[in-house]
Design an enzyme around this catalytic site. Structure first.
Site, PDB file in Angstrom:
ATOM      1  N   SER A   1      82.123  27.150  38.135  1.00  0.00           N
ATOM      2  CA  SER A   1      82.731  28.334  38.658  1.00  0.00           C
ATOM      3  C   SER A   1      82.071  29.313  38.743  1.00  0.00           C
ATOM      4  O   SER A   1      81.146  29.405  38.182  1.00  0.00           O
ATOM      5  CB  SER A   1      84.157  28.664  37.835  1.00  0.00           C
ATOM      6  OG  SER A   1      83.568  28.852  36.499  1.00  0.00           O
TER       7      SER A   1
ATOM      8  N   GLU B   1      81.505  33.886  39.645  1.00  0.00           N
ATOM      9  CA  GLU B   1      82.261  35.381  39.418  1.00  0.00           C
ATOM     10  C   GLU B   1      81.399  36.051  40.350  1.00  0.00           C
ATOM     11  O   GLU B   1      80.241  36.054  40.398  1.00  0.00           O
ATOM     12  CB  GLU B   1      82.093  35.992  37.872  1.00  0.00           C
ATOM     13  CG  GLU B   1      82.643  37.137  37.507  1.00  0.00           C
ATOM     14  CD  GLU B   1      82.853  37.422  36.121  1.00  0.00           C
ATOM     15  OE1 GLU B   1      83.070  36.489  35.296  1.00  0.00           O
ATOM     16  OE2 GLU B   1      82.250  38.382  35.870  1.00  0.00           O
TER      17      GLU B   1
ATOM     18  N   GLY C   1      89.373  45.300  28.543  1.00  0.00           N
ATOM     19  CA  GLY C   1      88.728  46.159  29.222  1.00  0.00           C
ATOM     20  C   GLY C   1      88.061  47.346  28.427  1.00  0.00           C
ATOM     21  O   GLY C   1      88.506  47.434  27.329  1.00  0.00           O
ATOM     22  N   ASP C   2      87.286  48.202  28.778  1.00  0.00           N
ATOM     23  CA  ASP C   2      86.446  49.259  28.165  1.00  0.00           C
ATOM     24  C   ASP C   2      87.144  50.503  28.488  1.00  0.00           C
ATOM     25  O   ASP C   2      87.514  50.819  29.688  1.00  0.00           O
ATOM     26  CB  ASP C   2      85.149  49.387  28.313  1.00  0.00           C
ATOM     27  CG  ASP C   2      84.484  48.356  27.666  1.00  0.00           C
ATOM     28  OD1 ASP C   2      84.486  48.068  26.756  1.00  0.00           O
ATOM     29  OD2 ASP C   2      83.184  47.574  28.350  1.00  0.00           O
TER      30      ASP C   2
ATOM     31  N   HIS D   1      81.995  40.253  19.624  1.00  0.00           N
ATOM     32  CA  HIS D   1      82.215  41.736  20.637  1.00  0.00           C
ATOM     33  C   HIS D   1      81.433  42.705  19.983  1.00  0.00           C
ATOM     34  O   HIS D   1      81.644  42.861  18.603  1.00  0.00           O
ATOM     35  CB  HIS D   1      83.734  41.721  20.590  1.00  0.00           C
ATOM     36  CG  HIS D   1      83.903  43.111  21.622  1.00  0.00           C
ATOM     37  ND1 HIS D   1      83.817  44.159  21.169  1.00  0.00           N
ATOM     38  CD2 HIS D   1      83.928  43.154  23.131  1.00  0.00           C
ATOM     39  CE1 HIS D   1      84.000  45.116  22.318  1.00  0.00           C
ATOM     40  NE2 HIS D   1      84.362  44.258  23.492  1.00  0.00           N
TER      41      HIS D   1
ATOM     42  N   PHE E   1      71.941  45.282  30.679  1.00  0.00           N
ATOM     43  CA  PHE E   1      73.174  44.828  30.476  1.00  0.00           C
ATOM     44  C   PHE E   1      73.369  44.193  29.044  1.00  0.00           C
ATOM     45  O   PHE E   1      74.376  44.502  28.308  1.00  0.00           O
ATOM     46  CB  PHE E   1      73.427  43.452  31.367  1.00  0.00           C
ATOM     47  CG  PHE E   1      73.611  43.618  32.773  1.00  0.00           C
ATOM     48  CD1 PHE E   1      74.079  44.578  33.396  1.00  0.00           C
ATOM     49  CD2 PHE E   1      73.519  42.490  33.705  1.00  0.00           C
ATOM     50  CE1 PHE E   1      74.235  45.093  34.692  1.00  0.00           C
ATOM     51  CE2 PHE E   1      73.916  42.571  35.068  1.00  0.00           C
ATOM     52  CZ  PHE E   1      74.079  43.964  35.496  1.00  0.00           C
TER      53      PHE E   1
ATOM     54  N   HIS F   1      80.389  28.659  33.914  1.00  0.00           N
ATOM     55  CA  HIS F   1      80.658  29.752  34.897  1.00  0.00           C
ATOM     56  C   HIS F   1      79.544  30.388  35.020  1.00  0.00           C
ATOM     57  O   HIS F   1      78.967  31.116  34.066  1.00  0.00           O
ATOM     58  CB  HIS F   1      81.868  30.488  34.099  1.00  0.00           C
ATOM     59  CG  HIS F   1      82.318  31.799  34.603  1.00  0.00           C
ATOM     60  ND1 HIS F   1      83.359  31.654  35.704  1.00  0.00           N
ATOM     61  CD2 HIS F   1      82.142  33.097  34.881  1.00  0.00           C
ATOM     62  CE1 HIS F   1      83.549  32.985  36.065  1.00  0.00           C
ATOM     63  NE2 HIS F   1      82.837  33.700  35.369  1.00  0.00           N
TER      64      HIS F   1
HETATM   65  C1  LIG Z   1      84.077  36.377  30.963  1.00  0.00           C
HETATM   66  C2  LIG Z   1      84.480  37.906  31.083  1.00  0.00           C
HETATM   67  C3  LIG Z   1      84.758  38.796  32.099  1.00  0.00           C
HETATM   68  C4  LIG Z   1      84.737  39.993  32.085  1.00  0.00           C
HETATM   69  N1  LIG Z   1      85.293  40.856  33.444  1.00  0.00           N
HETATM   70  C5  LIG Z   1      85.637  41.875  33.126  1.00  0.00           C
HETATM   71  C6  LIG Z   1      85.946  42.924  34.433  1.00  0.00           C
HETATM   72  O1  LIG Z   1      86.434  42.143  35.412  1.00  0.00           O
HETATM   73  N2  LIG Z   1      86.478  44.003  34.176  1.00  0.00           N
HETATM   74  C7  LIG Z   1      85.984  44.595  33.160  1.00  0.00           C
HETATM   75  O2  LIG Z   1      86.199  45.990  33.119  1.00  0.00           O
HETATM   76  N3  LIG Z   1      85.448  44.266  32.009  1.00  0.00           N
HETATM   77  C8  LIG Z   1      85.044  42.941  32.061  1.00  0.00           C
HETATM   78  N4  LIG Z   1      84.607  42.035  31.055  1.00  0.00           N
HETATM   79  C9  LIG Z   1      84.347  42.884  29.762  1.00  0.00           C
HETATM   80  C10 LIG Z   1      85.145  43.340  28.663  1.00  0.00           C
HETATM   81  O3  LIG Z   1      86.363  44.156  29.430  1.00  0.00           O
HETATM   82  C11 LIG Z   1      84.808  44.012  27.701  1.00  0.00           C
HETATM   83  O4  LIG Z   1      84.188  43.209  26.845  1.00  0.00           O
HETATM   84  C12 LIG Z   1      85.575  44.764  26.736  1.00  0.00           C
HETATM   85  O5  LIG Z   1      85.105  45.633  25.698  1.00  0.00           O
HETATM   86  C13 LIG Z   1      86.948  43.877  25.780  1.00  0.00           C
HETATM   87  O6  LIG Z   1      87.426  43.243  26.605  1.00  0.00           O
HETATM   88  P1  LIG Z   1      88.144  41.904  26.208  1.00  0.00           P
HETATM   89  O7  LIG Z   1      89.584  41.433  27.293  1.00  0.00           O
HETATM   90  O8  LIG Z   1      87.077  40.970  26.298  1.00  0.00           O
HETATM   91  O9  LIG Z   1      88.848  42.223  24.733  1.00  0.00           O
HETATM   92  P2  LIG Z   1      89.420  41.295  23.756  1.00  0.00           P
HETATM   93  O10 LIG Z   1      88.921  40.076  23.711  1.00  0.00           O
HETATM   94  O11 LIG Z   1      91.048  41.804  23.675  1.00  0.00           O
HETATM   95  O12 LIG Z   1      88.904  42.180  22.528  1.00  0.00           O
HETATM   96  C14 LIG Z   1      87.437  42.151  22.219  1.00  0.00           C
HETATM   97  C15 LIG Z   1      87.080  42.369  20.979  1.00  0.00           C
HETATM   98  O13 LIG Z   1      87.540  43.596  20.272  1.00  0.00           O
HETATM   99  C16 LIG Z   1      87.996  43.438  18.986  1.00  0.00           C
HETATM  100  N5  LIG Z   1      89.346  43.537  18.861  1.00  0.00           N
HETATM  101  C17 LIG Z   1      90.330  43.524  19.897  1.00  0.00           C
HETATM  102  N6  LIG Z   1      91.815  43.782  19.249  1.00  0.00           N
HETATM  103  C18 LIG Z   1      91.346  44.277  18.262  1.00  0.00           C
HETATM  104  C19 LIG Z   1      92.106  44.529  17.197  1.00  0.00           C
HETATM  105  N7  LIG Z   1      93.572  44.655  17.178  1.00  0.00           N
HETATM  106  N8  LIG Z   1      91.499  44.919  15.741  1.00  0.00           N
HETATM  107  C20 LIG Z   1      90.360  44.773  15.609  1.00  0.00           C
HETATM  108  N9  LIG Z   1      89.509  44.304  16.553  1.00  0.00           N
HETATM  109  C21 LIG Z   1      89.946  44.196  17.861  1.00  0.00           C
HETATM  110  C22 LIG Z   1      87.572  42.132  18.667  1.00  0.00           C
HETATM  111  O14 LIG Z   1      86.250  42.116  18.025  1.00  0.00           O
HETATM  112  C23 LIG Z   1      87.755  41.301  19.909  1.00  0.00           C
HETATM  113  O15 LIG Z   1      86.957  40.077  19.980  1.00  0.00           O
HETATM  114  C24 LIG Z   1      84.310  40.795  30.909  1.00  0.00           C
HETATM  115  C25 LIG Z   1      83.958  40.294  29.716  1.00  0.00           C
HETATM  116  C26 LIG Z   1      83.919  38.803  29.931  1.00  0.00           C
HETATM  117  C27 LIG Z   1      83.280  38.158  28.685  1.00  0.00           C
END
Ligand SMILES: Cc1cc2nc3c(=O)[nH]c(=O)nc-3n(C[C@H](O)[C@H](O)[C@H](O)COP(=O)(O)OP(=O)(O)OC[C@H]3O[C@@H](n4cnc5c(N)ncnc54)[C@H](O)[C@@H]3O)c2cc1C
Length: 290
Positions: free
Chosen positions: A7, A9, A100-101, A144, A211, A261
Site C-alpha cells: 500500500s 501513502e 495527531g500532534d 511513541h 524526520f 506500507h
Molecule cells: C502510519 C502513520 C500515519 C500517520 N499519519 C498522520 C497524518 O496523516 N497526519 C498527522 O498529523 N500525523 C500523522 N501521523 C503522526 C501521528 O499523528 C503522531 O505520531 C502523533 O504524535 C500520535 O498520533 P497517534 O494516532 O499515533 O496517537 P496514539 O496512537 O493515539 O497515541 C500515541 C502514543 O501516545 C501515548 N498515549 C496516547 N494516549 C495516552 C494516554 N491516555 N496515556 C498515556 N499515554 C498515551 C502512547 O504512548 C501512544 O502510543 C502518522 C503516524 C503514523 C505511524
C-alpha cells in the site's frame, strides 16, 4: 504477483509543481495494484480541503481503493465527524484514524479538545458510529516519543484495536530487529491486529535524519556510513537508497511479512524498486491515474 501486498501513502500537494510531481508518480505506482492508497491529513484540520481534493482526484482518476487519514487533535467532535461524513460522501470507506500532534508541535503535551474526541480509540468509536469504515491506526516499534514505556504504548494499541481497528501501520524504522521484537510484544500481549511495517525509502538522507529526529526513529550507524558524502551526488545517493530499501524489504519478506506500507513522499521510483524486489510486477505498463 508474489502473494505479498503493498500500500502507498501520499500527502496532499500544495502547489502546481507538487501536483506535477504527484500525477506521473501516481500513474506509475497505480500499476503495482496497491491494496490501498492513503492520503495524509494535517493535524488540527490544516489540510482538510487539500486532503479532500486529493482523495477526490484519486477516486476520479483511478479505480484504486483509497483511504483517508484523519486526526482528532485540536478540533471538536462535530468538525471531526463532518470530515468522516465528507469521506463517506466521496465513497471512501477506509480511514487511518490518528490522534495527531498539537499545533505547538510534536514536542508539546497532548490535551484533548474540550468538545473533541479524547483519544484515538474514542475517535474510532465515533467513526464506526457514523458508518461501516475499515479503520487502520498507527503503531510504534520504537515506542511513541511521548510514551513513558512500551507497556503504555501497547495499552494504547490494544484500546485502538478493541475500538475496531483492524490494521496497525508502523512508524518507519531502519532496524528490522526492532520491528520483529515489537511484533513479538504485540503477539505476547494477545493483541489481534495486523502489524504492517511502514517503509520509508530514503529519497534524501538529510531529510530522513530530520524526520527521524522528530519521531525518535533510530538511524543505525551503517546508514550514516553508506550515505556519507552523497548529499551532492544524487545518482549515487539513489543507487545506495535503492539497495538499502531493497535489503530492508527483502529481509522483512524472508521473516514472514506479507503486507508493506510505503511512505512514498509522492515519488515513485524507490517504492517501485522495492515492489519489484518483492516480486510485484505492474498489472499493465500504463498505470491508471491521469
Ligand atoms: C502510519 C502513520 C500515519 C500517520 N499519519 C498522520 C497524518 O496523516 N497526519 C498527522 O498529523 N500525523 C500523522 N501521523 C503522526 C501521528 O499523528 C503522531 O505520531 C502523533 O504524535 C500520535 O498520533 P497517534 O494516532 O499515533 O496517537 P496514539 O496512537 O493515539 O497515541 C500515541 C502514543 O501516545 C501515548 N498515549 C496516547 N494516549 C495516552 C494516554 N491516555 N496515556 C498515556 N499515554 C498515551 C502512547 O504512548 C501512544 O502510543 C502518522 C503516524 C503514523 C505511524
Amino acid at each position: 504477483m508474489s502473494g505479498l501486498t503493498v500500500s502507498f501513502e501520499i500527502f496532499p500537494p500544495k502547489t502546481d509543481a507538487a501536483w506535477a510531481t504527484l500525477r506521473p508518480a501516481m500513474q506509475r505506482l497505480a500499476a503495482y495494484n496497491p491494496a490501498f492508497v492513503s492520503v495524509t491529513y494535517g493535524a488540527g484540520g490544516s489540510s482538510r480541503p487539500a486532503t479532500l481534493e486529493t482523495l477526490q482526484w484519486l477516486k476520479r482518476e483511478t479505480d484504486l481503493p483509497v483511504g483517508g487519514h484523519l486526526t482528532c487533535v485540536d478540533v471538536s467532535r462535530k468538525d471531526t465527524d463532518d470530515v468522516v461524513r465528507a469521506y463517506a460522501d466521496l465513497g471512501i470507506n477506509h480511514i487511518v484514524a490518528l490522534r495527531g500532534d498539537p499545533a505547538e508541535g510534536p514536542g508539546a503535551d497532548y490535551k484533548a479538545h474540550p468538545e473533541g474526541y479524547q483519544s484515538t480509540a474514542d475517535l474510532i468509536r465515533g467513526i464506526r458510529d457514523i458508518g461501516d469504515f475499515e479503520v487502520s491506526v498507527s503503531a510504534y516499534p520504537e515506542k511513541h516519543p511521548h510514551s513513558p514505556d512500551f507497556e503504555t504504548d501497547l495499552d494504547v494499541l490494544a484500546a485502538k484495536v478493541d475500538a475496531g481497528a483492524t490494521r496497525a501501520i508502523t512508524q518507519f524504522f531502519f532496524e528490522n530487529d526492532t520491528f520483529y521484537r515489537y511484533r513479538d510484544r504485540v503477539a505476547a500481549r494477545g493483541i489481534d491486529v495486523d502489524i504492517v511495517p511502514g517503509i520509508l525509502p530514503i529519497g534524501s538522507f538529510r531529510q530522513v535524519t530530520n524526520f527521524a529526529a522528530r519521531c525518535n526513529s533510530h538511524i543505525p550507524a551503517r546508514l550514516f556510513e553508506r550515505f556519507d558524502g552523497l548529499d551532492d551526488d544524487p545518482e549515487l545517493h539513489r543507487l545506495v537508497a535503492a539497495a538499502v530499501a531493497a535489503e530492508q524489504v527483502d529481509n522483512l519478506a524472508a521473516n514472514g511479512v506479507s503486507e508493506f506500507h510505503f511512505y512514498t513522499l509522492n515519488r515513485a521510483e524507490l517504492t517501485i524498486a522495492c515492489c519489484r524486489m518483492l516480486g510485484c510486477h505492474p498489472a499493465n505498463g500504463e498505470g491508471q491515474a491521469a
